[in-house]
Scaffold this motif. Structure first.
Motif, PDB file in Angstrom:
ATOM      1  N   LEU A  30      15.780 -38.712 -19.801  1.00  0.00           N
ATOM      2  CA  LEU A  30      16.909 -38.874 -18.892  1.00  0.00           C
ATOM      3  C   LEU A  30      16.896 -37.805 -17.811  1.00  0.00           C
ATOM      4  N   PHE A  31      16.482 -36.606 -18.186  1.00  0.00           N
ATOM      5  CA  PHE A  31      16.422 -35.505 -17.221  1.00  0.00           C
ATOM      6  C   PHE A  31      15.449 -35.842 -16.090  1.00  0.00           C
ATOM      7  N   TRP A  32      14.252 -36.321 -16.423  1.00  0.00           N
ATOM      8  CA  TRP A  32      13.257 -36.618 -15.402  1.00  0.00           C
ATOM      9  C   TRP A  32      13.670 -37.808 -14.539  1.00  0.00           C
ATOM     10  N   VAL A  33      14.364 -38.765 -15.140  1.00  0.00           N
ATOM     11  CA  VAL A  33      14.868 -39.903 -14.374  1.00  0.00           C
ATOM     12  C   VAL A  33      15.910 -39.439 -13.355  1.00  0.00           C
ATOM     13  N   ILE A  34      16.800 -38.545 -13.778  1.00  0.00           N
ATOM     14  CA  ILE A  34      17.831 -38.017 -12.876  1.00  0.00           C
ATOM     15  C   ILE A  34      17.196 -37.199 -11.757  1.00  0.00           C
ATOM     16  N   ILE A  35      16.172 -36.410 -12.096  1.00  0.00           N
ATOM     17  CA  ILE A  35      15.463 -35.626 -11.070  1.00  0.00           C
ATOM     18  C   ILE A  35      14.859 -36.552 -10.021  1.00  0.00           C
ATOM     19  N   SER A  36      14.223 -37.637 -10.463  1.00  0.00           N
ATOM     20  CA  SER A  36      13.634 -38.594  -9.523  1.00  0.00           C
ATOM     21  C   SER A  36      14.693 -39.181  -8.601  1.00  0.00           C
ATOM     22  N   CYS A  61       7.885 -38.333  -5.469  1.00  0.00           N
ATOM     23  CA  CYS A  61       9.258 -37.971  -5.844  1.00  0.00           C
ATOM     24  C   CYS A  61       9.816 -38.821  -6.984  1.00  0.00           C
ATOM     25  N   ILE A  62       9.407 -40.094  -7.116  1.00  0.00           N
ATOM     26  CA  ILE A  62       9.920 -40.887  -8.243  1.00  0.00           C
ATOM     27  C   ILE A  62       8.821 -41.201  -9.258  1.00  0.00           C
ATOM     28  N   SER A  63       7.707 -40.463  -9.185  1.00  0.00           N
ATOM     29  CA  SER A  63       6.662 -40.625 -10.206  1.00  0.00           C
ATOM     30  C   SER A  63       7.177 -40.334 -11.616  1.00  0.00           C
ATOM     31  N   PRO A  64       8.023 -39.304 -11.815  1.00  0.00           N
ATOM     32  CA  PRO A  64       8.551 -39.078 -13.175  1.00  0.00           C
ATOM     33  C   PRO A  64       9.319 -40.284 -13.707  1.00  0.00           C
ATOM     34  N   PHE A  65      10.037 -40.972 -12.839  1.00  0.00           N
ATOM     35  CA  PHE A  65      10.780 -42.154 -13.260  1.00  0.00           C
ATOM     36  C   PHE A  65       9.832 -43.255 -13.719  1.00  0.00           C
ATOM     37  N   PHE A  66       8.795 -43.542 -12.907  1.00  0.00           N
ATOM     38  CA  PHE A  66       7.806 -44.544 -13.308  1.00  0.00           C
ATOM     39  C   PHE A  66       7.097 -44.133 -14.588  1.00  0.00           C
ATOM     40  N   PHE A  86      16.907 -50.462 -19.998  1.00  0.00           N
ATOM     41  CA  PHE A  86      18.263 -50.605 -19.456  1.00  0.00           C
ATOM     42  C   PHE A  86      18.903 -49.229 -19.245  1.00  0.00           C
ATOM     43  N   ILE A  87      18.797 -48.353 -20.220  1.00  0.00           N
ATOM     44  CA  ILE A  87      19.409 -47.025 -20.122  1.00  0.00           C
ATOM     45  C   ILE A  87      18.759 -46.214 -19.000  1.00  0.00           C
ATOM     46  N   LEU A  88      17.423 -46.216 -18.938  1.00  0.00           N
ATOM     47  CA  LEU A  88      16.728 -45.401 -17.940  1.00  0.00           C
ATOM     48  C   LEU A  88      17.003 -45.910 -16.523  1.00  0.00           C
ATOM     49  N   ILE A  89      16.952 -47.223 -16.338  1.00  0.00           N
ATOM     50  CA  ILE A  89      17.167 -47.771 -14.999  1.00  0.00           C
ATOM     51  C   ILE A  89      18.623 -47.609 -14.576  1.00  0.00           C
ATOM     52  N   THR A  90      19.552 -47.776 -15.509  1.00  0.00           N
ATOM     53  CA  THR A  90      20.970 -47.558 -15.191  1.00  0.00           C
ATOM     54  C   THR A  90      21.215 -46.103 -14.808  1.00  0.00           C
ATOM     55  N   THR A  91      20.601 -45.179 -15.517  1.00  0.00           N
ATOM     56  CA  THR A  91      20.749 -43.759 -15.196  1.00  0.00           C
ATOM     57  C   THR A  91      20.199 -43.459 -13.810  1.00  0.00           C
TER      58      THR A  91
END
Length: 556
Positions: A30-36, A61-66, A86-91
């Motif tokens: 979740l931390f890396w998704v928020i950073i992205s 910049c959004i590589s951590p999210f992928f 669902f959780i990661l994309i919603t975050t």
């Protein structure tokens, strides 16, 4: 790409990932998704408020999210994997929407007349409801990863994934037409590609670089590669080649200022007749000069045309002034033609039963002798501000909403890309929220528009990043069409972009009256993206279908 037998032996065994079959995503994910989301949303703000390094993060910049989405392949249970998606994309979407679209808060408060608490609740609900778009946008990751075999990742998998995401982003209807490729607005050389491939091409560069880097990291984590194996990874070389190719293009690309055969000298007015922070209209007008006084300042000034923004006539005269001659007197007072926007009542037989007046938001030129030019009618009405969504299907709710928000008129949208003819010069006009339309500007240019004007009123978003967001949207309209574009708002700032998207004028005046003279270059040549608009878009669709075909053939 098939990896060596040695690398296959290095695949981490399934039991090693048993700990990742968690009910909820880990805090680290979740931390890396928020950073992205934060890094990308920073593109929506004036970059001087952030460290300069953010300007160069587009490629990863959004590589951590992928990466976090790819790593979910470790979860064997499909339903649990979908829940994690669902959780990661919603975050990701919630973080991005709250930071990047903060101007929506001010709009809600203005239109719904709610207090801060209710406005905040509505704003958070809307931000949360945005996740279906991002879930659809990144759904190709689900498609390609359902039966994912890490040692069979090939270049066509990455290309296919990129094309799918780019096409979804481009064709999905959005309230604010921000494309991920717009985050290259700061790069004067790279953004020139927009005149060839449009924003869809820049989005491809953005997603391709981020997905490719995420795949490289994914293989490092999922496969226990040694440092030598990692460096020998072909994807690593693909990424380096891609970055160096972009850098080479940027070094070779240089600003060119071709000679301009013709210019038009205009005077703009930024009247600021509006309700600011719940102030009384009359109270504001007492402190400001009337539109007549502002127009008279152009007396004996060597200009050919005066341009005023959206809503200037409304705040001076109101809707349907009893004496429409007042508008003609405005032009007569300066002895110069005025390009303006006004709400004009029409007779619409289809809506004669409505107790509200039917009108159009029109832009046209008024001459000192009282004659007027042909007119352009606003295509895209602001949801909730100028129309009730789905009003065609629920007309009674539209009347209820307009009365609740104290509006006395139903606006009918236009559908013709009419240019305004002035002294053998064709002017392309689009009004405020028309910025969201992907085709309107190109239709105007194909109809002969030699320069563009976006008449806007951002009073309900004056102290937010909305003007910055829409200025970048207009910047890319100028780039894609290769036309100078005047972005003229009721409350500021006023900006002029040249055909390469360079900001050649900005008065940086917000919530104040202002006027000045500008010399605007004219252009008759069509950009590649405008001339071959349909072919470029078709090429992306065909490339997507072909890459999907290759992907599934190889899988079979």
């Amino acid at each position: 790409m098939l990896v060596s037998h040695k690398l296959k032996q290095n695949i981490v065994k399934k039991q090693d990932f048993a700990q990742d079959n968690l009910r909820y995503p880990r805090a680290k994910s979740l931390f890396w998704v928020i950073i992205s989301a934060f890094l990308f949303s920073s593109s929506f703000y004036p970059l001087e408020n952030f460290p300069a390094i953010i300007r160069y993060l587009n490629y990863f910049c959004i590589s951590p999210f992928f990466l976090e989405l790819f790593l979910l392949v470790k979860i064997e249970n499909f339903r649990r994997r979908m829940f994690h998606y669902f959780i990661l994309i919603t975050t990701f979407s919630l973080t991005l929407e709250i930071i990047a679209f903060s101007w929506v808060y001010t709009s809600i408060k203005y239109f719904f007349h709610t207090n801060h608490l209710i406005t905040s609740i509505i704003y958070l609900i809307l931000a949360f409801l945005s996740f279906p778009y991002y879930f659809l946008l990144f759904s190709p990751v689900l498609l390609l990863n359902r039966k994912f075999k890490v040692y069979k990742i090939n270049w066509y998998s990455i290309i296919c994934l990129t094309f799918l995401i780019v096409n979804i982003e481009y064709y999905y209807p959005k309230l604010a037409p921000w494309f991920f490729g717009y985050s290259y607005f700061y790069d004067s050389n790279l953004r020139k590609l927009g005149s060839i491939l449009g924003s869809i091409g820049l989005s491809f560069l953005f997603f391709y670089s981020n997905i490719l880097l995420a795949i490289i990291l994914f293989r490092k984590i999922y496969l226990k590669l040694s440092l030598i194996d990692y460096v020998r990874n072909k994807f690593f070389y693909h990424y380096l080649f891609f970055i160096f190719a972009i850098l080479f293009f940027k070094l070779k690309s240089s600003e060119k200022n071709p000679s301009i055969d013709q210019k038009i000298n205009i005077g703009y007015i930024q009247p600021n007749f509006s309700v600011i922070h719940d102030k009384d209209i009359g109270g504001v007008k007492l402190k400001e000069k009337s539109l007549f006084e502002l127009v008279k300042k152009f007396d004996k000034v060597p200009i050919e045309l005066i341009i005023v923004p959206e809503s200037a006539i409304y705040y001076q005269f109101g809707n349907f002034p009893e004496k429409i001659e007042d508008i003609y007197l405005l032009a007569k007072s300066a002895s110069k033609p005025i390009l303006l926007q006004s709400v004009i009542e029409i007779n619409d037989a289809a809506k004669t039963k409505s107790i509200l007046k039917i009108a159009e938001s029109r832009s046209f030129i008024v001459y000192p002798d009282g004659k007027t030019s042909t007119y352009y009618v606003k295509w895209n009405l602001m949801p909730f501000g100028e129309e009730f969504p789905l009003s065609k299907y629920i007309p009674f709710l539209e009347e209820f909403y307009l009365k609740w928000t104290k509006q006395d008129v139903i606006l009918a949208p236009g559908n013709q890309a009419n240019t305004l003819l002035f002294q053998n010069i064709k002017i392309g006009i689009f009004i405020c929220y028309d910025s969201i339309d992907k085709n309107l500007v190109h239709n105007l240019v194909q109809n002969g528009a030699q320069f563009l004007v976006n008449q806007a009123n951002f009073i309900w978003m004056s102290d937010t990043n909305a003007i910055f967001v829409y200025s970048i949207i207009n910047q890319f309209k100028a780039i894609e069409s290769q036309r100078s574009l005047l972005f003229l708002t009721n409350n500021g700032p006023t900006q002029l972009f040249d055909k390469n998207g360079n900001l050649v004028f900005s008065n940086k005046v917000i919530n104040k009256q202002d006027l000045s003279v500008l010399s605007i270059p004219l252009n008759n040549n069509l950009s590649i993206f405008t001339e071959f608009n349909l072919l470029v878009k078709l090429a992306f669709i065909v490339a997507t279908i072909l890459s999907l075909f290759v992907f599934f053939i190889k899988k079979l």
